[in-house]
Design an enzyme around this catalytic site. Structure first.
Site, mmCIF file in Angstrom:
data_model
loop_
_atom_site.group_PDB
_atom_site.id
_atom_site.type_symbol
_atom_site.label_atom_id
_atom_site.label_comp_id
_atom_site.label_asym_id
_atom_site.label_seq_id
_atom_site.Cartn_x
_atom_site.Cartn_y
_atom_site.Cartn_z
ATOM 1 N NE ARG A 1 -4.284 -1.428 0.177
ATOM 2 C CZ ARG A 1 -4.469 -2.426 -0.688
ATOM 3 N NH1 ARG A 1 -3.579 -2.662 -1.633
ATOM 4 N NH2 ARG A 1 -5.548 -3.174 -0.631
ATOM 5 C CG HIS B 1 -3.477 -0.371 -6.816
ATOM 6 N ND1 HIS B 1 -3.885 0.259 -5.655
ATOM 7 C CD2 HIS B 1 -3.541 -1.716 -6.552
ATOM 8 C CE1 HIS B 1 -4.184 -0.651 -4.745
ATOM 9 N NE2 HIS B 1 -3.984 -1.860 -5.260
#
Ligand code: NAP
Ligand code: GLV
Length: 301
Positions: free
Chosen positions: A214, A262
């Site tokens: 993350r 991502h």
């Protein structure tokens, strides 16, 4: 795509799109919510929820969303196909770094023929921060190159399973011996900002970071400083504190940074639907111990 895959995997369930439910009676009739990690929405609208299943592996957004009811089971998606995808991604980045392919792409832009010696993979060490369902699969792929792999998890374990890697609970010890550090930690109170100046100072000088976990694991200003000072040679970043990464962000144009949007391992509805259906079956049968990826809310993952 998702609705069709889920409905096919569990024909006995009525799979509906939340936005199609307008009256309170229909909302209250929903007892299981399937939510994407990024946008849980207002789960407080569903009066009868008994189980929440995240369609992503990471549940950090759900655990900080006040609309997500506590006191009912919450599962995340643990899909072997996703682990394979993540392992392929991590291997691609590790090899790109160790075999200097990034440098050759840069050199090609200026027609520069500059061979660099690539040391054998057997001389390389890769630390994987977060040795769960994804990290362990990455370890298998990376260890197959001959590299030494060290996995970091919150609990120290023995090597009783005779795997070609070691594990430690000490992040600083692991990064100190690694040529490449792959981050696959879950985002929790404990791991937020773990990749900061103090930890970068413990990295082997010239090591590389691959962040697939993350964005908020990384203190971005500390990372830029570590790259500029030469403490880190390269950073491959798939996740960011703010996504999409703003156009004006300095990471976009840093010569030692590779950015991917991502995409390290997306959930594939065709494989994940079966995993989710099995978990829902276990939940309906009252066998919560058979649910894979049940989240421990006190640990935060
Ligand atoms: P997981 O199975 O829950 O594994 C988490 C691992 O992290 C475990 O080994 C755990 O240790 C370790 N850990 C947790 N807190 C720690 C701490 N404070 N110090 C050291 N180790 C710690 O999770 P997963 O399925 O592998 O997924 C990992 C993460 O990948 C997700 O949370 C998500 O953020 C990220 N992800 C990213 C993408 C992408 O496309 N970029 C896709 C999917 C997932 P124990 O083994 O001791 O519990
Ligand atoms: C994606 O980032 C996921 O957590 O599945």
């Amino acid at each position: 795509m998702w609705i069709a895959a889920l409905q096919e995997a569990m024909p006995e369930e009525d799979v509906v799109v939340a936005s199609d439910l307008s009256d309170q009676a229909s909302l209250d009739a929903v007892d299981i919510a399937l939510v994407r990690g990024i946008d849980p929405g207002d789960l407080g609208r569903f009066g009868g929820l008994r189980f929440i299943h995240c369609l992503w592996a990471g549940v950090d957004r759900l655990l900080t969303d006040p609309s997500v009811p506590t006191g009912i089971p919450l599962a995340r998606t643990v899909d072997p196909a996703m682990a394979d995808q993540m392992a392929a991604t991590s291997l691609a980045h590790v090899l790109d770094i160790c075999l200097h392919h990034h440098d050759y792409r840069t050199n090609q832009a200026r027609a520069a023929w500059e061979p660099r010696h690539a040391k054998p993979m057997a001389t390389k060490t890769v630390a994987i921060l977060g040795f769960g369902s994804l990290g362990r699969r990455c370890a298998e792929y990376i260890a197959a190159t001959g590299a030494t792999v060290i996995g970091v998890r919150s609990t120290r374990t023995t090597a009783a399973d005779h795997q070609p890697w070691t594990t430690t609970a000490n992040v600083a010890d692991a990064v100190a011996i690694a040529d490449v550090v792959v981050n696959l930690l879950p985002l929790t109170d404990e791991t937020t900002g773990v990749l900061n100046a103090a930890l970068f100072a413990r990295f082997r000088p010239g090591a590389a970071l691959v962040n697939l976990g993350r964005g908020d694991h990384v203190v971005e200003s500390d990372l830029l400083a570590a790259l500029d000072e030469g403490q880190l040679r390269r950073a491959v970043l798939d996740v960011f504190g703010q996504e999409p990464l703003p156009e004006e962000h300095p990471l976009w144009r840093h010569p030692q940074v590779t950015i991917t949007p991502h995409v390290a391992a997306e959930t594939d509805p065709t494989t994940a639907a079966a995993v989710i259906a099995a978990n829902i079956g276990a939940f309906r049968a009252g066998q919560t111990d058979r649910i894979t990826g049940l989240v421990d809310r006190t640990r935060g993952y």
